[in-house]
Write a protein that holds these residues in place. Structure first.
Motif, PDB file in Angstrom:
ATOM      1  N   ALA A 140       0.852  -1.196   0.000  1.00 32.24           N
ATOM      2  CA  ALA A 140       0.000   0.000   0.000  1.00 32.24           C
ATOM      3  C   ALA A 140       0.888   1.246   0.000  1.00 32.24           C
ATOM      4  N   THR A 141       0.408   2.307  -0.604  1.00 33.35           N
ATOM      5  CA  THR A 141       1.214   3.522  -0.726  1.00 33.35           C
ATOM      6  C   THR A 141       0.492   4.719  -0.110  1.00 33.35           C
ATOM      7  N   SER A 150      -2.840  10.734   1.238  1.00 29.66           N
ATOM      8  CA  SER A 150      -3.767   9.998   0.384  1.00 29.66           C
ATOM      9  C   SER A 150      -3.261   8.556   0.283  1.00 29.66           C
ATOM     10  N   ASN A 152      -3.521   4.448  -1.077  1.00 32.69           N
ATOM     11  CA  ASN A 152      -3.959   3.492  -2.083  1.00 32.69           C
ATOM     12  C   ASN A 152      -3.451   2.098  -1.703  1.00 32.69           C
ATOM     13  N   GLY A 153      -4.302   1.093  -1.914  1.00 29.70           N
ATOM     14  CA  GLY A 153      -3.876  -0.275  -1.631  1.00 29.70           C
ATOM     15  C   GLY A 153      -5.019  -1.108  -1.086  1.00 29.70           C
ATOM     16  N   THR A 154      -4.704  -2.325  -0.733  1.00 30.49           N
ATOM     17  CA  THR A 154      -5.697  -3.236  -0.160  1.00 30.49           C
ATOM     18  C   THR A 154      -5.123  -3.901   1.082  1.00 30.49           C
ATOM     19  N   ARG A 189     -14.159   6.767  -0.572  1.00 34.60           N
ATOM     20  CA  ARG A 189     -13.251   5.930  -1.375  1.00 34.60           C
ATOM     21  C   ARG A 189     -12.569   4.848  -0.534  1.00 34.60           C
ATOM     22  N   LEU A 208      -8.436   0.797  -0.421  1.00 35.62           N
ATOM     23  CA  LEU A 208      -8.206   2.238  -0.335  1.00 35.62           C
ATOM     24  C   LEU A 208      -7.909   2.754  -1.737  1.00 35.62           C
ATOM     25  N   ASP A 209      -8.845   3.480  -2.295  1.00 41.02           N
ATOM     26  CA  ASP A 209      -8.726   3.967  -3.667  1.00 41.02           C
ATOM     27  C   ASP A 209      -8.575   5.485  -3.642  1.00 41.02           C
ATOM     28  N   GLY A 210      -7.373   5.944  -3.271  1.00 47.30           N
ATOM     29  CA  GLY A 210      -7.144   7.373  -3.155  1.00 47.30           C
ATOM     30  C   GLY A 210      -7.860   7.994  -1.980  1.00 47.30           C
ATOM     31  N   GLU A 212      -8.509  10.129   1.022  1.00 43.72           N
ATOM     32  CA  GLU A 212      -7.903  11.378   1.469  1.00 43.72           C
ATOM     33  C   GLU A 212      -8.071  11.544   2.979  1.00 43.72           C
TER      34      GLU A 212
END
Length: 385
Positions: A140-141, A150, A152-154, A189, A208-210, A212
């Motif tokens: 994840a990032t 922000s 992103n990842g699972t 998101r 997690l899709d962006g 915030e």
């Protein structure tokens, strides 16, 4: 007398928890908990708070009880014995204790009062798909956006994730840098998908899709953050071992009662000497598992400084032993009962499922033995010829 014999306070805690479960947590309550979308009955969670259980991992400075892991393991064993489904270890031990390790005073003041009263529940999303319970393997990032990040990842198999109010999770920031972040469960998101384990306990997968607005609890080198994650997982692993010991005790007692009352050819099955020997072997194995778990909790409570070798070694050893003991106990219990031991209608079937799931949750015996071997090679024995 054993070094890890319970003291008076722990005896009272064990006794009060056992009486509460016997009085207020019967089959109907357990089935309602399994059926609840969050795997946790809100009214029972409130009762846990009223009993002071949710305050145990919270420091006294934050209006908690500041209990040791040894004390928490005493309670966890009774929860396992009563087959309690609510995610005490996931929320109170894994997530809350990690939050206490890294949160700022402002965040502690915002979340911990609710944790103690049961109105807030935290979850730590420790693992990613295909990682096999390795807390340091993170893809994840996180990208900084002003004062927040922000994401992103699972994340997968998030214990206590169904119904959590906020998530702690790790993500890579840049290069070899990593951070621990806090995300509100209602963030846009962020997708939370509850699902059930083999034994009916609820976990969650999150995407997690962006997302915030994530708050950085700590950022630094990957090595620094992984140390925090491993410590959190080790504490939860040992508490999970204590809970599993409680399940083994209950399965053993159920089997013993069956062998005393079930008769064949005019005599109780338990009168057979071979059966008695098998039961003694199980009893000894359970006591060994309990002793090793309490020793691991004691080591973690006494951990001091940056040397984590003893903690990692004892945690891995305890989980490896308990995982194999859990498998042996449920296999023997089913064999000694016969076919009835596998049925959903008979109580042993529920203990069997919990033990089967417990043998792999937080890492199975093989993985833990590999980890134990690594700690031995890293420790003093590595310098021996």
């Amino acid at each position: 007398m054993s070094e890890h014999t319970l003291n008076d306070d722990q005896d009272m805690l064990s006794d009060s928890a056992r009486k509460y479960i016997a009085r207020g947590y019967g089959t109907a309550v357990r089935e309602a908990s399994f059926a609840h979308p969050q795997g946790c009955l809100p009214e029972r969670w409130k009762e846990f708070a009223e009993l002071g259980w949710l305050a145990m991992p919270v420091p006294e400075a934050d209006d908690g009880l500041g209990s040791s892991l040894g004390d928490i393991c005493v309670l966890a064993e009774e929860l396992g014995r009563g087959l309690v489904n609510e995610p005490f270890i996931a929320a109170a031990v894994l997530a809350t204790m990690l939050f206490v390790d890294v949160a700022t005073p402002e965040l502690r003041a915002r979340y911990l009062p609710g944790v103690v009263t049961g109105s807030q529940r935290l979850a730590f999303a420790a693992w990613e798909s295909g990682i096999s319970f390795e807390g340091g393997a993170v893809t994840a990032t996180a990208q900084q956006s002003g004062q927040t990040f922000s994401l992103n990842g699972t994340k997968t198999l998030v214990p206590g994730g169904a119904g959590a109010d906020a998530f702690l999770l790790a993500a890579m920031t840049s290069g070899d840098s990593m951070g621990l972040f806090l995300v509100d469960a209602g963030s846009p998101r962020l997708t939370v998908t509850p699902r059930s384990l083999y034994d009916g306990q609820r976990v969650a997968d999150i995407v997690l899709d962006g997302v915030e607005g994530a708050v950085a609890l700590v950022t630094g080198s990957r090595e620094e953050v992984v140390r925090l994650i491993e410590r959190a997982i080790d504490r939860a692993t040992v508490a999970h071992c204590a809970e599993t010991v409680g399940v083994m005790v209950a399965a053993f007692e159920t089997t013993r009662e069956y062998l005393i009352t079930r008769k064949q050819f005019g005599r109780a099955i338990g009168a057979n000497q071979v059966i008695q020997h098998r039961m003694v072997d199980l009893m000894v194995e359970i006591e060994e598992a309990r002793a090793l778990t309490r020793a691991a909790a004691s080591v973690i409570d006494q951990e001091n400084g940056d040397d984590s070798t003893a903690r990692r070694r004892y945690s891995a050893a305890a989980k490896a032993f308990v995982a194999r003991a859990a498998t042996h106990v449920w296999e023997e219990s089913v064999q000694l009962h016969g076919a009835i031991g596998m049925t959903q209608e008979y109580v042993l079937g529920h203990f069997v499922k919990r033990l089967a799931a417990a043998s792999t949750l937080y890492g199975g015996a093989e993985q833990q033995l590999e980890r134990l071997a690594t700690t031995v090679l890293e420790g003093p024995l590595a310098t021996c010829d």
